[in-house]
Write a protein that holds these residues in place. Structure first.
Motif, PDB file in Angstrom:
ATOM      1  N   ASP A 190       6.290   1.737 -15.404  1.00  0.00           N
ATOM      2  CA  ASP A 190       5.211   1.254 -16.263  1.00  0.00           C
ATOM      3  C   ASP A 190       3.821   1.639 -15.758  1.00  0.00           C
ATOM      4  O   ASP A 190       2.868   1.672 -16.536  1.00  0.00           O
ATOM      5  N   MET A 191       3.702   1.880 -14.457  1.00  0.00           N
ATOM      6  CA  MET A 191       2.378   2.144 -13.877  1.00  0.00           C
ATOM      7  C   MET A 191       2.530   2.901 -12.569  1.00  0.00           C
ATOM      8  O   MET A 191       3.566   2.808 -11.896  1.00  0.00           O
ATOM      9  N   ILE A 192       1.494   3.664 -12.218  1.00  0.00           N
ATOM     10  CA  ILE A 192       1.422   4.332 -10.913  1.00  0.00           C
ATOM     11  C   ILE A 192       0.213   3.768 -10.177  1.00  0.00           C
ATOM     12  O   ILE A 192      -0.863   3.631 -10.754  1.00  0.00           O
ATOM     13  N   VAL A 193       0.401   3.419  -8.905  1.00  0.00           N
ATOM     14  CA  VAL A 193      -0.704   2.947  -8.073  1.00  0.00           C
ATOM     15  C   VAL A 193      -0.889   3.937  -6.926  1.00  0.00           C
ATOM     16  O   VAL A 193       0.071   4.239  -6.212  1.00  0.00           O
ATOM     17  N   MET A 194      -2.119   4.446  -6.760  1.00  0.00           N
ATOM     18  CA  MET A 194      -2.387   5.439  -5.719  1.00  0.00           C
ATOM     19  C   MET A 194      -3.628   5.078  -4.926  1.00  0.00           C
ATOM     20  O   MET A 194      -4.581   4.507  -5.463  1.00  0.00           O
ATOM     21  N   GLY A 195      -3.606   5.433  -3.648  1.00  0.00           N
ATOM     22  CA  GLY A 195      -4.794   5.321  -2.818  1.00  0.00           C
ATOM     23  C   GLY A 195      -5.544   6.633  -2.806  1.00  0.00           C
ATOM     24  O   GLY A 195      -4.943   7.706  -2.953  1.00  0.00           O
ATOM     25  N   SER A 196      -6.857   6.575  -2.644  1.00  0.00           N
ATOM     26  CA  SER A 196      -7.666   7.792  -2.617  1.00  0.00           C
ATOM     27  C   SER A 196      -8.884   7.571  -1.748  1.00  0.00           C
ATOM     28  O   SER A 196      -9.478   6.497  -1.751  1.00  0.00           O
ATOM     29  N   SER A 229       0.057  12.515 -15.413  1.00  0.00           N
ATOM     30  CA  SER A 229       0.757  11.274 -15.751  1.00  0.00           C
ATOM     31  C   SER A 229       0.514  10.825 -17.182  1.00  0.00           C
ATOM     32  O   SER A 229      -0.616  10.835 -17.674  1.00  0.00           O
ATOM     33  N   GLU A 230       1.587  10.402 -17.827  1.00  0.00           N
ATOM     34  CA  GLU A 230       1.488   9.755 -19.131  1.00  0.00           C
ATOM     35  C   GLU A 230       1.311   8.249 -18.969  1.00  0.00           C
ATOM     36  O   GLU A 230       0.976   7.555 -19.925  1.00  0.00           O
ATOM     37  N   LEU A 231       1.543   7.752 -17.753  1.00  0.00           N
ATOM     38  CA  LEU A 231       1.413   6.321 -17.473  1.00  0.00           C
ATOM     39  C   LEU A 231       0.004   5.973 -17.030  1.00  0.00           C
ATOM     40  O   LEU A 231      -0.730   6.837 -16.543  1.00  0.00           O
ATOM     41  N   PRO A 232      -0.376   4.700 -17.137  1.00  0.00           N
ATOM     42  CA  PRO A 232      -1.620   4.269 -16.496  1.00  0.00           C
ATOM     43  C   PRO A 232      -1.538   4.505 -14.991  1.00  0.00           C
ATOM     44  O   PRO A 232      -0.507   4.269 -14.374  1.00  0.00           O
ATOM     45  N   VAL A 233      -2.637   5.021 -14.419  1.00  0.00           N
ATOM     46  CA  VAL A 233      -2.709   5.266 -12.973  1.00  0.00           C
ATOM     47  C   VAL A 233      -3.835   4.403 -12.412  1.00  0.00           C
ATOM     48  O   VAL A 233      -4.997   4.559 -12.804  1.00  0.00           O
ATOM     49  N   LEU A 234      -3.495   3.500 -11.512  1.00  0.00           N
ATOM     50  CA  LEU A 234      -4.481   2.644 -10.856  1.00  0.00           C
ATOM     51  C   LEU A 234      -4.838   3.274  -9.513  1.00  0.00           C
ATOM     52  O   LEU A 234      -3.970   3.486  -8.672  1.00  0.00           O
ATOM     53  N   VAL A 235      -6.130   3.577  -9.329  1.00  0.00           N
ATOM     54  CA  VAL A 235      -6.612   4.241  -8.120  1.00  0.00           C
ATOM     55  C   VAL A 235      -7.418   3.244  -7.293  1.00  0.00           C
ATOM     56  O   VAL A 235      -8.371   2.649  -7.793  1.00  0.00           O
ATOM     57  N   VAL A 236      -7.028   3.068  -6.027  1.00  0.00           N
ATOM     58  CA  VAL A 236      -7.733   2.136  -5.142  1.00  0.00           C
ATOM     59  C   VAL A 236      -8.199   2.887  -3.895  1.00  0.00           C
ATOM     60  O   VAL A 236      -7.564   3.842  -3.454  1.00  0.00           O
ATOM     61  N   LYS A 237      -9.313   2.435  -3.336  1.00  0.00           N
ATOM     62  CA  LYS A 237      -9.885   3.101  -2.158  1.00  0.00           C
ATOM     63  C   LYS A 237     -10.086   2.160  -0.986  1.00  0.00           C
ATOM     64  O   LYS A 237     -10.524   2.591   0.073  1.00  0.00           O
ATOM     65  N   GLN A 238      -9.792   0.899  -1.195  1.00  0.00           N
ATOM     66  CA  GLN A 238     -10.024  -0.093  -0.145  1.00  0.00           C
ATOM     67  C   GLN A 238      -8.829  -1.028  -0.041  1.00  0.00           C
ATOM     68  O   GLN A 238      -8.024  -1.139  -0.972  1.00  0.00           O
ATOM     69  N   LYS A 239      -8.739  -1.685   1.086  1.00  0.00           N
ATOM     70  CA  LYS A 239      -7.701  -2.695   1.269  1.00  0.00           C
ATOM     71  C   LYS A 239      -7.933  -3.820   0.270  1.00  0.00           C
ATOM     72  O   LYS A 239      -9.056  -4.318   0.146  1.00  0.00           O
ATOM     73  N   PRO A 240      -6.921  -4.223  -0.480  1.00  0.00           N
ATOM     74  CA  PRO A 240      -7.124  -5.276  -1.491  1.00  0.00           C
ATOM     75  C   PRO A 240      -7.379  -6.627  -0.838  1.00  0.00           C
ATOM     76  O   PRO A 240      -6.834  -6.934   0.217  1.00  0.00           O
TER      77      PRO A 240
END
Length: 273
Positions: free
Chosen positions: A104-110, A132-143
């Motif tokens: 359903d989703m891709i989560v990536m760090g950058s 990607s055809e899926l939503p891609v969530l891009v994060v750069k910091q520790k949540p």
């Protein structure tokens, strides 16, 4: 949201993505598909089959050992985690894994990129966003709290933006729509924007109940306008539609979604148009 893909390279930034995905998985009772692509260049393999097989076995064993260490995190306790190893570093394979597992989703760090490295190399995250055809969530910091209370959704309010907008509304309750007015050929008067917004909301919602959630901003580029508007409204997340341009079209035209994902300090989620 039942299955979330997390591509990892065992770096600090992919751990940020893994922890973010773990938080989302716990909230949604979802499974994590943790994907690693081996550093083997498919186009340059000249070894004999036996030598290649020995090399593949070595890298697979190494990846398995790294997986065991990387996945031994306290925040993964209670989360259903499936490790996946692909032989080659081909970013379209992420899409193949997504199709195979109905993710359903891709989560990536950058870590983002800039200057010549951005133009000639690009980041792994950009390549995944592009394919990607899926939503891609891009994060750069520790949540930390990871609460998406205010989501800035960037749009030009054309008809092709309706489907990404509806997908974003399924995930987030408090969407603030942003329109960036730039000088030159794309400039529109206030009355023209108002008419376009009214048509967009009528098509998307069937009414104008979201009219107070529209924010206009003028800037010298769409990317800068999105980032500035998100800051002004106190957004926790930026959502951007993407065409996923590839090849020369991407090189010459660029991609707003990739630029925003590269340069934003906030998490960014992309939706394919």
């Amino acid at each position: 949201m039942k299955k979330i893909i997390v591509p990892i390279d065992f770096s600090e930034y992919s751990e940020y993505a893994l922890e973010t995905a773990a938080i989302l998985a716990k909230r949604n009772n979802a499974e994590l598909l943790v994907l690693h692509m081996l550093e083997i260049d498919k186009g340059r393999v000249t070894d004999s089959n036996n030598e290649l097989n020995e090399k593949m076995v070595f890298f697979l064993k190494l990846a398995e050992r790294k997986f065991d260490e990387f996945l031994s995190k306290d925040y993964l306790e209670g989360v259903d985690v499936t490790p996946i190893v692909k032989h080659f570093k081909v970013f379209s394979e992420v899409a193949e894994v997504a199709d195979e597992h109905a993710a359903d989703m891709i989560v990536m760090g950058s870590h983002g990129s800039s200057g010549l490295s951005e133009i000639f190399v690009g980041s792994n995250t950009e390549k995944v966003v592009r394919h990607s055809e899926l939503p891609v969530l891009v994060v750069k910091q520790k949540p930390t709290k990871l609460e998406f209370n205010t989501v800035a959704f960037a749009s030009d309010f054309s008809k092709e933006m309706v489907e990404p907008y509806l997908k974003a509304r399924q995930l987030f309750d408090n969407l603030k729509l942003i329109h960036v007015n730039v000088p030159g050929e794309g400039f529109r008067s206030s009355s023209e924007i108002d008419a376009t917004v009214a048509d967009f909301l009528k098509t998307a919602n069937g009414n104008l109940d979201k009219i107070n959630d529209i924010h206009y901003i003028a800037d010298y580029s769409i990317e800068k306008g999105i980032l500035n508007a998100a800051n002004l409204i106190g957004a926790d997340l930026i959502a951007v539609p993407t065409h996923g341009r590839k090849g020369l079209a991407h090189f010459f035209a660029g991609s707003v979604s990739e630029d925003v994902a590269n340069h934003s300090t906030l998490p960014v989620i992309t939706f394919k148009i």
